[in-house]
Design an enzyme around this catalytic site. Structure first.
Site, PDB file in Angstrom:
ATOM      1  N   ALA A  84       0.863  -1.171   0.000  1.00 36.05           N
ATOM      2  CA  ALA A  84       0.000   0.000   0.000  1.00 36.05           C
ATOM      3  C   ALA A  84       0.902   1.224   0.000  1.00 36.05           C
ATOM      4  O   ALA A  84       2.059   1.150   0.433  1.00 36.05           O
ATOM      5  CB  ALA A  84      -0.893  -0.017   1.234  1.00 36.05           C
ATOM      6  N   GLY A 129       0.654  -5.051   1.086  1.00 32.05           N
ATOM      7  CA  GLY A 129      -0.540  -5.139   0.237  1.00 32.05           C
ATOM      8  C   GLY A 129      -0.259  -5.841  -1.087  1.00 32.05           C
ATOM      9  O   GLY A 129      -1.172  -6.376  -1.715  1.00 32.05           O
ATOM     10  N   GLU A 132      -0.503  -9.392  -0.316  1.00 29.79           N
ATOM     11  CA  GLU A 132      -1.924  -9.642  -0.038  1.00 29.79           C
ATOM     12  C   GLU A 132      -2.767  -9.680  -1.312  1.00 29.79           C
ATOM     13  O   GLU A 132      -3.659 -10.523  -1.452  1.00 29.79           O
ATOM     14  CB  GLU A 132      -2.453  -8.574   0.934  1.00 29.79           C
ATOM     15  CG  GLU A 132      -1.885  -8.753   2.340  1.00 29.79           C
ATOM     16  CD  GLU A 132      -2.178  -7.575   3.251  1.00 29.79           C
ATOM     17  OE1 GLU A 132      -1.851  -6.428   2.870  1.00 29.79           O
ATOM     18  OE2 GLU A 132      -2.735  -7.787   4.333  1.00 29.79           O
ATOM     19  N   GLU A 152       4.513  -5.204   7.661  1.00 34.12           N
ATOM     20  CA  GLU A 152       3.701  -4.216   8.374  1.00 34.12           C
ATOM     21  C   GLU A 152       4.116  -3.966   9.820  1.00 34.12           C
ATOM     22  O   GLU A 152       4.085  -2.839  10.290  1.00 34.12           O
ATOM     23  CB  GLU A 152       2.209  -4.623   8.348  1.00 34.12           C
ATOM     24  CG  GLU A 152       1.534  -4.417   6.997  1.00 34.12           C
ATOM     25  CD  GLU A 152       1.715  -5.591   6.050  1.00 34.12           C
ATOM     26  OE1 GLU A 152       2.535  -6.487   6.341  1.00 34.12           O
ATOM     27  OE2 GLU A 152       1.034  -5.615   5.010  1.00 34.12           O
TER      28      GLU A 152
END
Ligand code: DAK
Length: 282
Positions: A84, A129, A132, A152
């Site tokens: 992200a 992300g 993910e 993270e």
């Protein structure tokens, strides 16, 4: 015509008009395969709100009458998706953080439950992300320079786009916990060993291999392929008794479809004369 039956039309380039307005997503249809490229190479294809919005819109535009398998990849040779967008996230308020999380989760779930299979062609970094989003796809293959990780906890957050859930389901709780608690990145060979990816290819071969696999999927009975995806996904969330019933229903749904009649007639036609090309778009 059965409700599952895709129209047997010649495929066309889809979403062409809207495509012009997209800054960060490229879409190309090659026969029955759609290729989505996250195209934000300068930021290693990091997911900001606009990328997520455009990806969402692109998925809505996929012509499910003609496209039977999708490939998701990143632009360039260095990164699939480096996570992200940390710059955008760094200034979010709590409410904005929640809205960003929802936007991501909605589009990731849309990919996961998309009616047709999605192959992630992971061409480099797949961090946070990025790892993910690859796990929201049905199948992952990667280039030999791919790097996977959930960094993270080093940024003061938990994985927020389903990482704690999908990684544990894919590679087992012990391995997922190790990756997530240590925030250690793993290379392609280790990702293959733990079952996070199905295959590793030299970078220059990755897309050809992804297209080959997608083409193979696209040649099979489209209704049956869709139903298999549904059965596997929904069955994994159910106990075995429920899961078997889910499979039973989706198996039954295939009968009386043109695909089932065609597929079985093709097998039974010894000379392969009456039914020449099962399942192909006409
Ligand atoms: N975000 C924004 N920009 C990024 C980025 C990212 N994740 N990753 C790389 N970039 C940008 C860099 O800032 C740099 O930009 P310029 O300086 O050129 O303007 C450019 O891409 C090239 O990156 P580097 O110069 O750093 O390239 P290197 O080869 O040196 O390093 C790297 C490559 C991938 C090792 C490094 O860039 C890196 O460590 N990137 C960050 C990886 C990372 O930590 N990703 C996880 C992000 S956290 C949520 C749901 C989900 C999430 C959060 C919230 N909610 C429910 C609310 C998800 C979180 C994450 O994904």
């Amino acid at each position: 015509m059965n409700r599952f039956m895709p129209k047997r039309t010649i495929h066309k380039r889809i979403g062409a008009e809207k495509e012009k307005n997209m800054e960060y997503i490229l879409y190309e249809a090659k026969d029955a395969v759609g290729i989505i490229t996250i195209n934000r190479e300068k930021a290693l294809n990091a997911l900001n709100s606009q990328v997520l919005d455009e990806l969402n819109e692109t998925l809505d535009q996929v012509d499910l009458d003609t496209i039977r398998c999708l490939i998701l990849t990143g632009a360039g040779q260095k990164s699939f998706v480096a996570g992200a967008d940390i710059g955008e996230m760094s200034t979010l308020t709590k409410a904005e953080g929640e809205a960003f999380g929802k936007k991501g989760n909605d589009v990731f779930r849309k990919l996961e439950t998309f009616p047709i299979p999605v192959i992630a062609a992971v061409n480099g970094f797949a961090l946070g992300g990025g790892c993910e989003i690859s796990m929201s796809c049905d199948i992952r293959i990667c280039s030999d320079n791919a790097v996977f990780g959930q960094p993270e906890v080093g940024l003061g957050i938990t994985p927020g786009f389903g990482g704690t859930q999908r990684l544990a389901r894919l590679v087992g709780a012990g391995m997922a916990k190790q990756m997530i608690y240590t925030a250690r990145n793993i290379k392609a060979d280790e990702a293959l060993r733990i079952g996070l990816v199905n295959a590793v290819y030299p970078q220059e071969e990755l897309m050809a291999q992804a297209e080959k696999m997608a083409g193979t999927i696209a040649k099979n009975a489209p209704i049956a392929v869709r139903n298999c995806k549904k059965a596997i996904n929904e069955g994994l969330d159910a106990d075995m008794d429920e899961a078997i019933v889910i499979e039973e229903k989706l198996f039954g749904d295939c009968f009386e479809t043109e695909d089932q009649k065609y597929g079985m007639a093709f097998f039974l036609d010894k000379n392969k004369e009456k039914v020449k090309e099962p399942f192909q778009n006409k």
